[in-house]
Design a protein around this motif. Structure first.
Motif, PDB file in Angstrom:
ATOM      1  N   ILE A   1       0.854  -1.192   0.000  1.00 26.75           N
ATOM      2  CA  ILE A   1       0.000   0.000   0.000  1.00 26.75           C
ATOM      3  C   ILE A   1       0.885   1.235   0.000  1.00 26.75           C
ATOM      4  O   ILE A   1       1.741   1.398   0.881  1.00 26.75           O
ATOM      5  N   TYR A   2       0.687   2.086  -0.998  1.00 23.66           N
ATOM      6  CA  TYR A   2       1.391   3.368  -1.069  1.00 23.66           C
ATOM      7  C   TYR A   2       0.326   4.463  -1.014  1.00 23.66           C
ATOM      8  O   TYR A   2      -0.516   4.587  -1.915  1.00 23.66           O
ATOM      9  N   ALA A   3       0.341   5.230   0.066  1.00 24.47           N
ATOM     10  CA  ALA A   3      -0.697   6.238   0.278  1.00 24.47           C
ATOM     11  C   ALA A   3      -0.072   7.601   0.516  1.00 24.47           C
ATOM     12  O   ALA A   3       0.965   7.725   1.172  1.00 24.47           O
ATOM     13  N   THR A   4      -0.711   8.621  -0.040  1.00 18.30           N
ATOM     14  CA  THR A   4      -0.258   9.998   0.159  1.00 18.30           C
ATOM     15  C   THR A   4      -1.434  10.895   0.510  1.00 18.30           C
ATOM     16  O   THR A   4      -2.568  10.662   0.073  1.00 18.30           O
ATOM     17  N   HIS A   5      -1.148  11.914   1.296  1.00 20.33           N
ATOM     18  CA  HIS A   5      -2.107  12.991   1.570  1.00 20.33           C
ATOM     19  C   HIS A   5      -1.698  14.166   0.687  1.00 20.33           C
ATOM     20  O   HIS A   5      -0.614  14.730   0.850  1.00 20.33           O
ATOM     21  N   ASP A   6      -2.564  14.538  -0.245  1.00 21.93           N
ATOM     22  CA  ASP A   6      -2.273  15.608  -1.208  1.00 21.93           C
ATOM     23  C   ASP A   6      -3.151  16.810  -0.880  1.00 21.93           C
ATOM     24  O   ASP A   6      -4.361  16.778  -1.108  1.00 21.93           O
ATOM     25  N   TRP A   7      -2.536  17.849  -0.358  1.00 23.28           N
ATOM     26  CA  TRP A   7      -3.297  19.043   0.020  1.00 23.28           C
ATOM     27  C   TRP A   7      -2.826  20.232  -0.796  1.00 23.28           C
ATOM     28  O   TRP A   7      -1.727  20.731  -0.600  1.00 23.28           O
ATOM     29  N   GLN A   8      -3.677  20.672  -1.725  1.00 20.43           N
ATOM     30  CA  GLN A   8      -3.451  21.920  -2.442  1.00 20.43           C
ATOM     31  C   GLN A   8      -3.979  23.041  -1.551  1.00 20.43           C
ATOM     32  O   GLN A   8      -5.149  23.415  -1.608  1.00 20.43           O
TER      33      GLN A   8
END
Length: 251
Positions: A131-138
């Protein structure tokens, strides 16, 4: 009629996929590449991947932007102001060797928006799950155009990798087209993340979507349809997917 279009597109994708040789997914390789850089920075000092920190000019730009947005709203008294939120739920259908899931929410307030996405890549190999997870916040998104037929977004924010705890600067450009009295939505978006310390792009991404309106209420709209996703991780690992999704738009 809309259901017929959607069914035809899904059938076409199924026929195409039957003639495409599926390559081995690279989720584990992405995790390994992320870990090779070591543990990332946290906090303001590591916002740009440990290479550049926050400074007074960043804070000045943010406060000035908020002031511009407030002035823009004030000048439009008596005229409609683009306010609202969008919830997007996209999941991959092809290839079947791994999954891509991207729940996302965007809040619009005049010239300003903020956009958060949780991106998850999942692959199961020999009973083990990568599992590769990221939090992407613009965090700061500028909307030079935000109308009923076309929207343009230019944003800057951060990507946080859960496993490696790396933090990167992320840039975004998005275009949305609404056709046939907003009955059809066509969207295209590009993202570029950069690690200044290692001088590498951990992710370069291109997304597109074609959605058809299912609900047309006064303050809410629901779209459903197809999405396509392509990304290159750490300048060497390619991931792609084609799937389905739902968009909820509140105004």
């Amino acid at each position: 009629m809309k259901r017929n279009y959607l069914f035809s597109l899904l059938l076409l994708l199924g026929l195409l996929s039957s003639n495409v040789q599926q390559g081995q997914a690279q989720i584990g390789d992405i995790i390994g590449a992320a870990g090779s850089l070591g543990e990332g920075c946290s906090g303001c000092s590591g916002f740009s991947g440990c290479g550049q920190g926050c400074n007074a000019s960043d804070l000045f730009f943010l406060t000035q932007f908020i002031e511009w947005n407030a002035q823009w709203i004030s000048n439009r008294r008596g005229a409609p102001i683009p306010l609202g939120a969008e919830l997007m739920l996209d999941a991959s259908a092809l290839p079947v060797t791994y999954g891509v899931y991207r729940p996302r929410i965007r809040v619009n307030l005049g010239l300003f928006s903020t956009d958060y996405r949780y991106s998850i890549l999942v692959q199961e190999i020999l009973g083990e799950t990568d599992i590769y997870a990221t939090h992407d916040w613009q965090m700061l998104v500028f909307n030079p155009v935000l109308t009923d037929v076309f929207a343009m977004r230019i944003g800057i924010g951060a990507v946080y990798e859960e496993l490696s705890r790396n933090l990167y600067q992320d840039h975004n450009l998005g275009l949305d087209f609404y056709m046939f009295d907003q009955a059809v939505k066509l969207g295209v978006e590009g993202r570029y993340a950069y690690h200044f310390g290692a001088r590498i792009a951990p992710r370069v991404e291109l997304n597109s979507e074609l959605k058809f309106r299912l609900l047309n209420a006064r303050h809410a709209k629901i779209y459903a349809g197809l999405n396509a996703f392509y990304a290159r991780y750490y300048q060497q690992i390619d991931i792609w997917s084609v799937g389905v999704g739902l968009n909820f738009r509140f105004e």
